[in-house]
Design a protein around this motif. Structure first.
Motif, mmCIF file in Angstrom:
data_model
loop_
_atom_site.group_PDB
_atom_site.id
_atom_site.type_symbol
_atom_site.label_atom_id
_atom_site.label_comp_id
_atom_site.label_asym_id
_atom_site.label_seq_id
_atom_site.Cartn_x
_atom_site.Cartn_y
_atom_site.Cartn_z
ATOM 1 N N TYR A 58 0.939 -1.163 -0.031
ATOM 2 C CA TYR A 58 0.155 0.126 -0.098
ATOM 3 C C TYR A 58 0.834 1.126 0.014
ATOM 4 O O TYR A 58 0.731 2.308 -0.661
ATOM 5 C CB TYR A 58 -0.960 0.031 1.294
ATOM 6 N N LYS A 97 -3.577 -0.386 7.924
ATOM 7 C CA LYS A 97 -4.735 -0.610 6.797
ATOM 8 C C LYS A 97 -5.488 0.559 6.681
ATOM 9 O O LYS A 97 -5.521 1.278 5.670
ATOM 10 C CB LYS A 97 -5.108 -1.995 7.030
ATOM 11 N N THR A 128 -4.766 3.403 3.582
ATOM 12 C CA THR A 128 -5.773 3.417 2.363
ATOM 13 C C THR A 128 -6.439 4.406 2.429
ATOM 14 O O THR A 128 -7.054 5.408 1.195
ATOM 15 C CB THR A 128 -6.433 2.427 2.407
ATOM 16 N N ALA A 165 -9.454 0.431 -2.531
ATOM 17 C CA ALA A 165 -8.209 -0.199 -1.794
ATOM 18 C C ALA A 165 -8.926 -0.067 -0.226
ATOM 19 O O ALA A 165 -8.527 -0.673 0.432
ATOM 20 C CB ALA A 165 -7.223 0.669 -1.840
ATOM 21 N N THR A 166 -9.839 0.882 -0.224
ATOM 22 C CA THR A 166 -10.387 0.982 1.533
ATOM 23 C C THR A 166 -11.182 -0.142 1.812
ATOM 24 O O THR A 166 -11.535 -0.395 2.924
ATOM 25 C CB THR A 166 -11.415 2.258 1.533
#
Length: 384
Positions: A247, A313, A317, A360-361
């Motif tokens: 990421y 994460k 994101t 991506a979220t």
């Protein structure tokens, strides 16, 4: 705690960067943009030849035993270079799960072929009616002589059209709570009763719906014990953290693409507001990299960084998504031109990143789920 990334400025990092810069050709990028399949057989073969598939696995299961933090540079650089390596990422995640929980017979049958690049595996978690509630799976696996008959459907089985197996979560006991009656299987994609249908996504990636009509799976392809599938899923999520640095690579590349696009109108870079916005997002990307380093520090101590991985994460994101919006604000309508338009800035990558950043979220557990994890495990708040 030492937040320094042991991969920075290493010989391995330089080697990986040179590899992807030479192997991710315009032809590969154009093909991925056209069909949305984030896997390239030739590239995968070249990576396998370098022994980089499973390189961070323990030596006793065929890996090189590389430090996970050092090898994480591979994922960051690959994503920065737009390498279509999702097939490797998912297959390694499943492979390491098999290494931890599979029978010796299954390990011997699968792991050497994963490392050599012969086998690809896709994920069969989500179902059409259950969304993010993976444990609500209705696909059934009924015991029969020598194995199980599987019936049902899965959604978002990305790469199933090129994979050899689907890592499938199925219900083996409907009489117990939803988390307790699940079992995990490796379902071959070449068996009778298996069907795959393409699904195009907003992010430009091809995913699939897969269907199982009395698909027979032998006992030897069960992963973990019967009705213990949820523990297998949790293990898979645990080992997935080894690739989280990818990421950061995506965010760094989008920032560099934005800077390149702004060079076409140097006056914009002279604006104090623009320079402040770019500096702020660069700082956030570095903070995301530090959060990733913290995850690896915890892994190195033999602990499971559930909360820390969720924090990373969620943060990275959100930064990636916010940066994609900033790119549109600073570049203007031209940032929405696709690569098919010859006048698109940086070959349309701003437009593609904008679409991909929203998705991506959701990948790897939606950001709403990550907030619940942080609230419950770190802040001790009631979980929604």
């Amino acid at each position: 705690m030492d937040f320094r990334n042991s991969a920075q400025d290493s010989g391995f990092t330089a080697e990986v960067r040179a590899f992807f810069e030479s192997h991710v050709t315009p032809e590969i990028t154009a093909r991925v943009d056209q069909d949305g399949t984030l896997h390239d057989a030739g590239l995968h073969e070249a990576i396998a030849a370098r022994r980089w598939i499973g390189a961070a696995w323990p030596a006793d299961v065929g890996g090189l035993g590389m430090d996970a933090a050092e090898f994480s540079a591979f994922w960051e650089i690959a994503q920065y270079c737009r390498a279509p390596i999702d097939g490797q990422l998912v297959t390694e995640m499943v492979g390491l799960t098999i290494a931890r929980l599979g029978t010796e017979e299954l390990k011997q049958a699968i792991l050497p072929r994963v490392i050599s690049g012969e086998v690809l595996i896709s994920l069969g978690y989500t179902e059409p009616d259950s969304g993010s509630d993976v444990a609500a799976a209705k696909t059934t696996a009924v015991p029969v002589d020598g194995g199980y008959l599987i019936n049902g459907a899965k959604m978002f089985t990305t790469l199933a059209h090129v994979a050899d197996y689907v890592f499938l979560l199925a219900r083996t006991d409907p009489t117990v709570s939803k988390h307790r009656g699940l079992t995990m299987f490796l379902v071959p994609t070449d068996v009778e009763g298996f069907e795959v249908r393409a699904v195009d996504t907003f992010g430009g990636e091809r995913t699939n719906a897969t269907f199982y009509d009395n698909v027979f799976v032998p006992d030897r392809l069960r992963v973990g014990a019967e009705n213990d599938g949820w523990a297998v899923v949790m293990t898979a999520l645990d080992v997935e953290r080894a690739s989280i640095r990818g990421y950061v690579g995506q965010a760094r590349r989008l920032l560099d693409d934005l800077l390149e696009a702004l060079q076409e109108d140097p006056g914009r870079l002279e604006s104090s507001a623009t320079r402040h916005a770019l500096s702020a997002v660069n700082t956030k990307i570095e903070a995301a990299a530090a959060l990733a380093d913290r995850v690896f520090c915890i892994i190195a101590k033999g602990e499971i960084p559930n909360t820390e991985a969720a924090m990373f994460k969620l943060f990275v994101t959100d930064v990636f998504k916010d940066l994609s919006h900033l790119a549109l604000d600073l570049v203007g309508p031209a940032a929405l031109l696709t690569g098919a338009d010859g006048s698109a800035p940086v070959s349309g990558h701003l437009e593609h990143s904008f679409r991909h950043a929203q998705i991506a979220t959701i990948y790897g557990g939606s950001n709403e789920i990550q907030r619940n994890i942080i609230a419950g495990r770190a802040l001790r708040l009631p979980v929604a």
